[in-house]
Each structure stands twice: as C-alpha cells, then as structure tokens.
Scaffold this active site. Structure first.
Site, PDB file in Angstrom:
ATOM      1  CD  GLU A   1       1.325  -1.900   5.014  1.00  0.00           C
ATOM      2  OE1 GLU A   1       1.329  -0.890   3.501  1.00  0.00           O
ATOM      3  OE2 GLU A   1       2.333  -1.620   5.447  1.00  0.00           O
TER       4      GLU A   1
ATOM      5  CB  THR B   1      -1.064   0.223   1.459  1.00  0.00           C
ATOM      6  OG1 THR B   1      -1.601  -0.758   1.360  1.00  0.00           O
ATOM      7  CG2 THR B   1      -1.365   1.301   1.069  1.00  0.00           C
ATOM      8  N   GLY B   2       0.642   2.397  -0.441  1.00  0.00           N
ATOM      9  CA  GLY B   2       1.057   3.348  -0.428  1.00  0.00           C
ATOM     10  C   GLY B   2       1.162   4.018  -2.056  1.00  0.00           C
ATOM     11  CB  SER B   3       2.811   7.283  -3.097  1.00  0.00           C
ATOM     12  OG  SER B   3       4.356   7.653  -3.030  1.00  0.00           O
TER      13      SER B   3
ATOM     14  N   GLY C   1       3.537   1.958   7.823  1.00  0.00           N
ATOM     15  CA  GLY C   1       1.817   2.574   7.916  1.00  0.00           C
ATOM     16  C   GLY C   1       2.071   3.596   7.825  1.00  0.00           C
TER      17      GLY C   1
ATOM     18  CB  ALA D   1       9.966   0.684   3.503  1.00  0.00           C
TER      19      ALA D   1
HETATM   20  O1  LIG Z   1       0.919   2.027   5.799  1.00  0.00           O
HETATM   21  C1  LIG Z   1       1.263   2.153   4.769  1.00  0.00           C
HETATM   22  C2  LIG Z   1       2.472   1.673   4.086  1.00  0.00           C
HETATM   23  O2  LIG Z   1       3.361   1.449   5.591  1.00  0.00           O
HETATM   24  C3  LIG Z   1       3.396   2.159   3.122  1.00  0.00           C
HETATM   25  O3  LIG Z   1       4.260   1.003   2.464  1.00  0.00           O
HETATM   26  C4  LIG Z   1       4.683   2.930   3.732  1.00  0.00           C
HETATM   27  O4  LIG Z   1       3.970   4.565   4.198  1.00  0.00           O
HETATM   28  C5  LIG Z   1       5.652   3.727   2.572  1.00  0.00           C
HETATM   29  O5  LIG Z   1       4.381   4.780   1.613  1.00  0.00           O
HETATM   30  P1  LIG Z   1       4.929   4.943   0.291  1.00  0.00           P
HETATM   31  O6  LIG Z   1       5.318   4.683  -0.615  1.00  0.00           O
HETATM   32  O7  LIG Z   1       3.591   6.342   0.556  1.00  0.00           O
HETATM   33  O8  LIG Z   1       5.826   6.910   0.464  1.00  0.00           O
END
Ligand SMILES: O=C[C@H](O)[C@H](O)[C@H](O)COP(=O)(O)O
Length: 223
Positions: free
Chosen positions: A108, A33-35, A100, A88
C-alpha cells in the site's frame, strides 16, 4: 439508520465520482486493500475499458480486479498514477493514518508513493482525535521479530505477533498495542530506522490528500 456496510458503500461511491474525470485511456488507478477498497473495486468494474488498468496493493485486490476483467499492471510498468484509493484503520484530522489491519501495508505504501494523490475512503468510525487505539501493524523480517519487539516495548507499546499470518512479501506482522502517538510523522520515521522493519503502518510522512468519510448525514470530505 445506515449500516456500516452502507456507509462503506457510500464512501466507495463518492471516490468513484471523484475519480471518474481521471479515467482516460492512459490512466492507471492505484487500488488499495480491505473491505472498503473491495467495494471501490466492484464499482470500478463499470468503467472497465475506459482506463488502462489498475495497480493493486495486494494479491487479494489483484484477484478481485482481474475477476472484473480489469487489467492488473505490475507497478514496474507504471510511471505515474493520478490517484490511489484505499481504506484506513484510523485517520485523524491531519489525514495521518494507521493502515495494515489487513496486512497489506507495505505494498500500500509503495503503490501510494507512486500516485499523485491518496484518497482515503472510510466510514466515520475510523476518524479519531489521536491515533493509536488501533494496534499499529509493523511488517518485519522474521529474523528481526524479537529485536523489533524490544524496540516497540521501549517505545511504550506491547507487541503481539499476528499468529498464522504471512504477508504477500513472505514476512510477519507485529501489532503494537497501547502506543500513545503524539507525533505520528516522528514515530513513523523512528520505526523506519529500526533494522528489520520492512514497513510500519503509519501513513503520516505522506498523509492522505483527501478523505471521504461516510456519515449518517452524508459523505464528509476532508482535504
Ligand atoms: O492492510 C489493510 C489496509 O490497510 C486496509 O486499508 C485497512 O485495514 C482498512 O480496511 P477496511 O476497509 O476493511 O476497514
């Protein structure tokens, strides 16, 4: 100069190249999950039909996968997965992570635990010498919010409730600021033992197996 978005794309592309040989008719892929995970999902779409489907670590990712016509499976129907791919918030050289930031940590950790390997994808800004500058997310049962906050304070942290946020599991998130994390596996274990903690965002007892970290000079692989 590549933007952060370009770097995330490079990390996602590197993960797709890494997992391509694992995409068989029976294979189920674990998706984070996430961008950064979103970019991985978008890239996975071009392999639709070449693998059985995916297990998502959040409602958000499930929706995105389904939008691409990728079969989304319930984890209870799946015995094993060759790989789990996720971003992460912080990662160190031992491949311990804080996750998170998007609030999806519990699912996750569960989905990752069923996969044979964890591939972390991120831009190099996520690589740190020591974990803890990013506030550590803890999913708590609402009834335990204050009790867990007191434990976090006793450990030297400042807990902040993530206002207006409810997880996919109906719980709340405390973000613990100011922790000095010297022994991440030990802290993860300690927090797991606090009644009312559903999951803490340290992924150190089971760290990533591989990290694909995008830099201005190309993707750096750790592990
Ligand atoms: O709950 C969210 C997850 O742990 C994501 O993997 C983490 O926040 C990284 O997200 P992003 O790729 O958007 O930086």
């Amino acid at each position: 100069m590549l933007s952060q978005q370009d770097l995330k794309q490079q990390a996602a592309d590197a993960a797709l190249a890494l997992i391509e040989p694992m995409l068989t008719a029976q294979a189920v892929i674990g998706v984070g999950t996430g961008s950064t995970a979103d970019l991985f999902i978008d890239g996975l779409a071009k392999y639709r039909g070449k693998f059985r489907g995916a297990v998502a670590s959040s409602e958000r990712s499930a929706k995105r996968l389904a939008g691409h016509g990728i079969a989304v499976l319930d984890l209870n129907e799946v015995e094993t997965m060759p790989v789990y791919v996720d971003g992460a918030d912080e990662i160190n050289s031992q491949l311990h992570m804080i996750k998170g930031g998007g609030g999806a940590l519990t699912r996750e950790k569960i989905v990752a635990s069923v996969a044979k390997q964890f591939v972390c994808i991120a831009d190099e800004s996520k690589l740190v010498d020591s974990l803890g500058r990013f506030p550590l997310p803890i999913e708590v049962l609402p009834i335990a919010r204050e009790a867990v906050s007191r434990v976090a304070r006793a450990l030297g942290g400042q807990p902040v409730l993530r206002e207006g946020f409810i997880t996919d599991n109906g719980n709340q998130i405390l973000d613990i600021h100011g922790l000095t994390i010297t022994d991440a596996p030990e802290l993860e274990k300690k927090l797991n033992n606090v009644p009312g903690v559903v999951t803490n965002g340290l992924f150190a007892l089971s760290p990533a197996d591989t990290a694909l970290l995008a830099t201005q000079q190309g993707v750096r692989r750790l592990g």
